[in-house]
Design an enzyme around this catalytic site. Structure first.
Site, PDB file in Angstrom:
ATOM      1  CG  ASP A  39      -2.087  -0.928   1.102  1.00 27.55           C
ATOM      2  OD1 ASP A  39      -2.344  -1.408  -0.011  1.00 27.55           O
ATOM      3  OD2 ASP A  39      -2.736  -1.178   2.129  1.00 27.55           O
ATOM      4  CE1 TYR A  67       2.994  -6.321   4.758  1.00 26.30           C
ATOM      5  CE2 TYR A  67       2.419  -8.580   5.313  1.00 26.30           C
ATOM      6  CZ  TYR A  67       2.547  -7.577   4.367  1.00 26.30           C
ATOM      7  OH  TYR A  67       2.238  -7.827   3.065  1.00 26.30           O
ATOM      8  CG  ASP A  81      -5.631   3.483   5.881  1.00 24.86           C
ATOM      9  OD1 ASP A  81      -6.543   4.336   5.778  1.00 24.86           O
ATOM     10  OD2 ASP A  81      -4.944   3.131   4.902  1.00 24.86           O
ATOM     11  NE  ARG A 177      -5.568  -1.098   3.939  1.00 20.35           N
ATOM     12  CZ  ARG A 177      -5.466   0.129   3.449  1.00 20.35           C
ATOM     13  NH1 ARG A 177      -6.496   0.945   3.490  1.00 20.35           N
ATOM     14  NH2 ARG A 177      -4.343   0.545   2.934  1.00 20.35           N
TER      15      ARG A 177
END
Length: 307
Positions: A39, A67, A81, A177
């Site tokens: 992203d 991550y 987000d 997310r």
């Protein structure tokens, strides 16, 4: 012609396609692709294939990823987000680390996710994020993903909200997310992603990544030390050494019998492996298949690294 992989450290801001376009300009090479969308707001490892190595991108995308993420608990947005519109600010009084971890365990293993409207998933020939920009929302099918680990590192209060940092290991196609938003909903307060960095994609690691500025500087000086060999994309696959007499068979796409290779580890039907010559050069990616007399290695994609 340049062939190989680059472990790029993508900064927050540009899209993955922006990074590809920048590298096309730097390297003067059009055949460039990335190994899994990251992203725009996210940073971290973005594997890039150059030249013939683009034929191996699918094998990176099939590998696992890790991550580090920070979530704001007590906040819900339409993009899951901080870039989106706020839908609710329920806030929260806080949780213990044990409570957060216990809830995170409910989202490990094989789970279902609905791709967010801001994702790059195709819908009738268009990307979902393109439709989202036009104010459209369409029905999206849920997908199965695997969360190998969802470990809460620390949590702390932030005004009416609560922040939590986590390390996540997952399969391809996972939306961090969405994982955070679903986790927040389970906790009863919602959550929005505040920060995301990809620390690993397949065999590509964060501490070995190059910034675009470093790549540009090296390339301008004729130094391509940032370029990795094509086999760098396949380090997560078992290496099978093909006997010299069978190399031609591999390059012709002919399946190999078990006396044509050397490997001490047992293989399983359907498994992908990388085939290498006795000199260490990559020959092909192959799939283990069953046939008369035992297992065979059927070349899935031949790659003549010496070309």
């Amino acid at each position: 012609m340049i062939n190989g992989f680059i472990n790029v450290l993508k900064p927050p801001g540009p899209t993955s396609h922006d990074v590809v376009q920048t590298l096309r300009s730097i390297l003067k090479e059009q055949r460039i692709g990335h190994g899994g969308t990251l992203d725009p707001m996210a940073a971290g490892v973005l594997p890039i294939a150059v030249g013939r190595a683009t034929r191996l991108l699918e094998y990176i995308q099939a590998g696992g990823k890790t991550y580090r993420a920070e979530f704001i608990l007590g906040l819900k947005t339409d993009t899951q987000d901080l870039a989106g519109q706020i839908l609710a600010r329920p806030g929260c009084s806080g949780f213990s680390l044990e409570e957060l971890q216990k809830a995170a365990l409910r989202f490990t293993g094989t789970i279902t996710q609905m791709p967010p409207m801001v994702s790059a998933v195709h819908y009738k020939g268009r990307r979902l994020y393109e439709l989202a920009r036009e104010g459209q929302e369409v029905k999206r099918p849920q997908r199965l993903v695997k969360i190998y680990a969802f470990r809460i590192l620390k949590a702390w209060p932030d005004g009416a909200f609560y922040r939590a940092m986590a390390d996540i290991s997952c399969s391809k196609g996972t939306y961090i997310r969405t994982l955070g938003a679903d986790w927040g909903d389970y906790l009863g307060c919602g959550a929005a992603l505040a920060f995301l960095i990809r620390t690993r994609a397949g065999g590509f690691k964060l501490d070995e990544a190059w910034t675009l500025e470093e790549i540009q500087e090296r390339a301008a000086a004729g130094d391509f030390s940032f370029l990795l060999p094509p086999v760098a994309a396949l380090t997560h696959l078992p290496a099978v050494v093909v006997k010299e007499r069978a190399v031609k068979q591999v390059l012709n796409g002919t399946p190999l019998k078990d006396d044509d290779w050397n490997l001490n580890t047992p293989l399983q039907q359907g498994q992908l492996v990388r085939l290498e010559g006795e000199d260490g050069h990559l020959l092909a990616v192959a799939r283990v298949t069953a046939g008369k007399g035992g297992l065979y290695l059927k070349p899935d994609k031949v790659f003549k690294e010496k070309e």
